[in-house]
Design a protein around this motif. Sequence first.
Motif, PDB file in Angstrom:
ATOM      1  N   GLY A  23       0.803  -1.225   0.000  1.00  0.00           N
ATOM      2  CA  GLY A  23       0.000   0.000   0.000  1.00  0.00           C
ATOM      3  C   GLY A  23       0.829   1.265   0.000  1.00  0.00           C
ATOM      4  N   ILE A  24       1.984   1.201  -0.638  1.00  0.00           N
ATOM      5  CA  ILE A  24       2.887   2.343  -0.686  1.00  0.00           C
ATOM      6  C   ILE A  24       2.547   3.190  -1.911  1.00  0.00           C
ATOM      7  CG2 ILE A  24       5.302   3.065  -0.874  1.00  0.00           C
ATOM      8  CD1 ILE A  24       6.033   0.269   0.236  1.00  0.00           C
ATOM      9  N   PRO A  25       2.302   4.488  -1.731  1.00  0.00           N
ATOM     10  CA  PRO A  25       2.068   5.331  -2.915  1.00  0.00           C
ATOM     11  C   PRO A  25       3.359   5.437  -3.746  1.00  0.00           C
ATOM     12  CG  PRO A  25       1.754   6.581  -0.864  1.00  0.00           C
ATOM     13  CD  PRO A  25       2.197   5.213  -0.490  1.00  0.00           C
ATOM     14  N   TYR A  26       3.191   5.353  -5.053  1.00  0.00           N
ATOM     15  CA  TYR A  26       4.358   5.417  -5.932  1.00  0.00           C
ATOM     16  C   TYR A  26       3.933   5.912  -7.307  1.00  0.00           C
ATOM     17  CZ  TYR A  26       2.629   1.122  -8.085  1.00  0.00           C
ATOM     18  OH  TYR A  26       1.851   0.196  -8.743  1.00  0.00           O
ATOM     19  N   GLN A  27       4.932   6.329  -8.061  1.00  0.00           N
ATOM     20  CA  GLN A  27       4.738   6.693  -9.460  1.00  0.00           C
ATOM     21  C   GLN A  27       5.427   5.631 -10.298  1.00  0.00           C
ATOM     22  OE1 GLN A  27       6.573  10.541  -9.776  1.00  0.00           O
ATOM     23  NE2 GLN A  27       4.744  11.618  -9.100  1.00  0.00           N
ATOM     24  N   LEU A  28       4.792   5.237 -11.374  1.00  0.00           N
ATOM     25  CA  LEU A  28       5.369   4.252 -12.271  1.00  0.00           C
ATOM     26  C   LEU A  28       5.806   4.952 -13.550  1.00  0.00           C
ATOM     27  CD1 LEU A  28       5.873   1.205 -12.630  1.00  0.00           C
ATOM     28  CD2 LEU A  28       3.663   1.095 -13.782  1.00  0.00           C
ATOM     29  N   GLN A  29       7.066   4.771 -13.900  1.00  0.00           N
ATOM     30  CA  GLN A  29       7.611   5.336 -15.136  1.00  0.00           C
ATOM     31  C   GLN A  29       8.034   4.160 -15.998  1.00  0.00           C
ATOM     32  OE1 GLN A  29       8.477   8.881 -15.387  1.00  0.00           O
ATOM     33  NE2 GLN A  29       9.170   8.684 -17.479  1.00  0.00           N
ATOM     34  N   GLN A  30       7.241   3.837 -17.013  1.00  0.00           N
ATOM     35  CA  GLN A  30       7.540   2.699 -17.872  1.00  0.00           C
ATOM     36  C   GLN A  30       8.102   3.165 -19.201  1.00  0.00           C
ATOM     37  OE1 GLN A  30       4.946  -0.654 -17.891  1.00  0.00           O
ATOM     38  NE2 GLN A  30       5.237  -0.965 -20.073  1.00  0.00           N
ATOM     39  N   PHE A  31       9.148   2.491 -19.639  1.00  0.00           N
ATOM     40  CA  PHE A  31       9.802   2.786 -20.906  1.00  0.00           C
ATOM     41  C   PHE A  31       9.516   1.662 -21.889  1.00  0.00           C
ATOM     42  CE2 PHE A  31      12.121   4.969 -17.622  1.00  0.00           C
ATOM     43  CZ  PHE A  31      12.412   6.194 -18.180  1.00  0.00           C
ATOM     44  N   GLU A  32       9.514   1.985 -23.157  1.00  0.00           N
ATOM     45  CA  GLU A  32       9.318   0.988 -24.213  1.00  0.00           C
ATOM     46  C   GLU A  32      10.671   0.588 -24.791  1.00  0.00           C
ATOM     47  OE1 GLU A  32       6.407  -0.425 -25.034  1.00  0.00           O
ATOM     48  OE2 GLU A  32       5.449   0.777 -23.468  1.00  0.00           O
TER      49      GLU A  32
END
Length: 85
Positions: A23-32
């Motif tokens: 339940g940790i708030p996070y940002q996801l940065q996904q690369f292609e």
Amino acid sequence: MITLYTLAQSRSHRSVWLLEELGIPYQLQQFERDPITRLAPQTLKAIHPLGKVPVLQDGELLLAESGAITEYLLDQYGQDRLRPI
């Protein structure tokens, strides 16, 4: 705020799962990946010189490798949950 850097079609899912489970708030940065070479883009290599993922950023800390990320998240945020006895 925690940021998790991932790459499409990688083994980053376990780190995403753990963040969600705790339940940790996070940002996801996904690369292609590059469509021809299947390698990481240069923008990811600016974060990790070899283009490896997952990479977790928590404040000033930048941590690579899913095993190390798992240990860190459990130590910092786990509150004795999800760790084998």
